[in-house]
Design an enzyme around this catalytic site. Sequence first.
Site, mmCIF file in Angstrom:
data_model
loop_
_atom_site.group_PDB
_atom_site.id
_atom_site.type_symbol
_atom_site.label_atom_id
_atom_site.label_comp_id
_atom_site.label_asym_id
_atom_site.label_seq_id
_atom_site.Cartn_x
_atom_site.Cartn_y
_atom_site.Cartn_z
ATOM 1 N N LYS A 39 -12.617 2.807 4.428
ATOM 2 C CA LYS A 39 -11.211 2.681 4.845
ATOM 3 C C LYS A 39 -11.001 2.972 6.328
ATOM 4 O O LYS A 39 -9.983 3.543 6.725
ATOM 5 C CB LYS A 39 -10.308 3.587 4.001
ATOM 6 C CG LYS A 39 -10.282 3.254 2.523
ATOM 7 C CD LYS A 39 -9.270 4.114 1.770
ATOM 8 C CE LYS A 39 -9.267 3.802 0.299
ATOM 9 N NZ LYS A 39 -8.295 4.637 -0.447
ATOM 10 N N LYS A 61 -1.226 0.134 -6.411
ATOM 11 C CA LYS A 61 -2.383 -0.219 -5.607
ATOM 12 C C LYS A 61 -2.371 0.585 -4.307
ATOM 13 O O LYS A 61 -1.321 0.933 -3.778
ATOM 14 C CB LYS A 61 -2.383 -1.719 -5.288
ATOM 15 C CG LYS A 61 -2.527 -2.611 -6.518
ATOM 16 C CD LYS A 61 -3.915 -2.496 -7.117
ATOM 17 C CE LYS A 61 -4.100 -3.447 -8.293
ATOM 18 N NZ LYS A 61 -3.379 -3.059 -9.505
ATOM 19 N N ASP A 62 -3.554 0.855 -3.796
ATOM 20 C CA ASP A 62 -3.746 1.679 -2.608
ATOM 21 C C ASP A 62 -2.958 1.133 -1.420
ATOM 22 O O ASP A 62 -2.942 -0.070 -1.160
ATOM 23 C CB ASP A 62 -5.232 1.726 -2.266
ATOM 24 C CG ASP A 62 -5.603 2.922 -1.403
ATOM 25 O OD1 ASP A 62 -4.925 3.139 -0.382
ATOM 26 O OD2 ASP A 62 -6.568 3.620 -1.750
ATOM 27 N N ARG A 63 -2.313 2.034 -0.682
ATOM 28 C CA ARG A 63 -1.583 1.619 0.515
ATOM 29 C C ARG A 63 -2.522 1.263 1.655
ATOM 30 O O ARG A 63 -2.293 0.289 2.385
ATOM 31 C CB ARG A 63 -0.632 2.742 0.957
ATOM 32 C CG ARG A 63 0.117 2.427 2.243
ATOM 33 C CD ARG A 63 1.038 3.554 2.643
ATOM 34 N NE ARG A 63 1.748 3.244 3.874
ATOM 35 C CZ ARG A 63 2.624 4.051 4.467
ATOM 36 N NH1 ARG A 63 2.888 5.232 3.917
ATOM 37 N NH2 ARG A 63 3.230 3.696 5.570
#
Length: 335
Positions: free
Chosen positions: A21, A79-81
């Site tokens: 990330k 869902k992941d930001r």
Amino acid sequence: MNSVTYLQHLYGLPKSFAKIKMKPSDFKVYENLKYSFSGVGEHYVYKVRKIGENTKFVANELARFANTNPKNIGFAGLKDRHAVTEQWFSIYVPKNREFSLDKFQKTYTNIQILDKNKHNKKIKKGDVSYNTFNIKIRNISNLDDVVKKINFVRAGGFPNYFGPQRFGIDNANIQNALKLNERRVSKNLKSIYLSAIRSYFFNEILSERIHRNIHRTELDGDFCLKAKDFEDNQFMLDYVQGTQDKSFFLTGSLLGDNRPEKINDIGLLENEIISKNRDLFNIIKCNRMQLSQRLLIIKPMNLSYYIDLDSICIKFDLPSGAYATSLMRELFKEI
């Protein structure tokens, strides 16, 4: 209390450091629903790609631009930001009222509508069959060890731990749960806090089983699933095949207020963990939470990878409810 980092690893402590990330495009998630759309009905469905936004924000903005109540927006999961994610949203429009999302698309350049359809039902939580992940692991200090761990996970699965996002920043969800008797919160927040407690206990019990090397051993009192239990979800069966030596699949308890007092092997293990966290368990006992089960070990499907200098690009499928971050922690220690 650190909710994740100290948990036992299935294949030993990783030797490599690495990073994920570093930018949103390093972590991509693609949602796959359990069904096809009917093509008719009062629910307009949209496949949305978002970058750097959380799911609830997108849902609320869809409601605003469609001039409808946020309760009329449906989605199957959060869902992941900090990622590039694709997922479906539904908008309930009685009598097929006309509306446009043109202004929505012009306002948010980091949110794209990729496809649309119609359906006769609202998209709901739990409608996800599986998620496809495409992750770039950067700055790897020991490529050989990461590759070895990837092959271990591909063959034998990984601990089905709840990921750190379940517990909030600095364990905020656990700390807030401890204060539930002191203040009132919304029903949604209360559910998040209570779920964090149950997730914490599940992780602790699974970690202890791995530590004692009994995570693949059926104990007296264990609840096991068999192949026939997946008749309505054959896809899910793929994720557990190969994780047991026998034709059953071990689960762990998501504790509830209806938890029976057990004097068998698994009951004694659970009691040992509960005794160290009595305040947390008392929160569960004071609230209505039904006892349920979760698989101990999960196996990624369609796993592939390639090496790019000191990075690895890895792709795999996980069923709804499984955490890619729990797979990642088996491979490396995050920088």
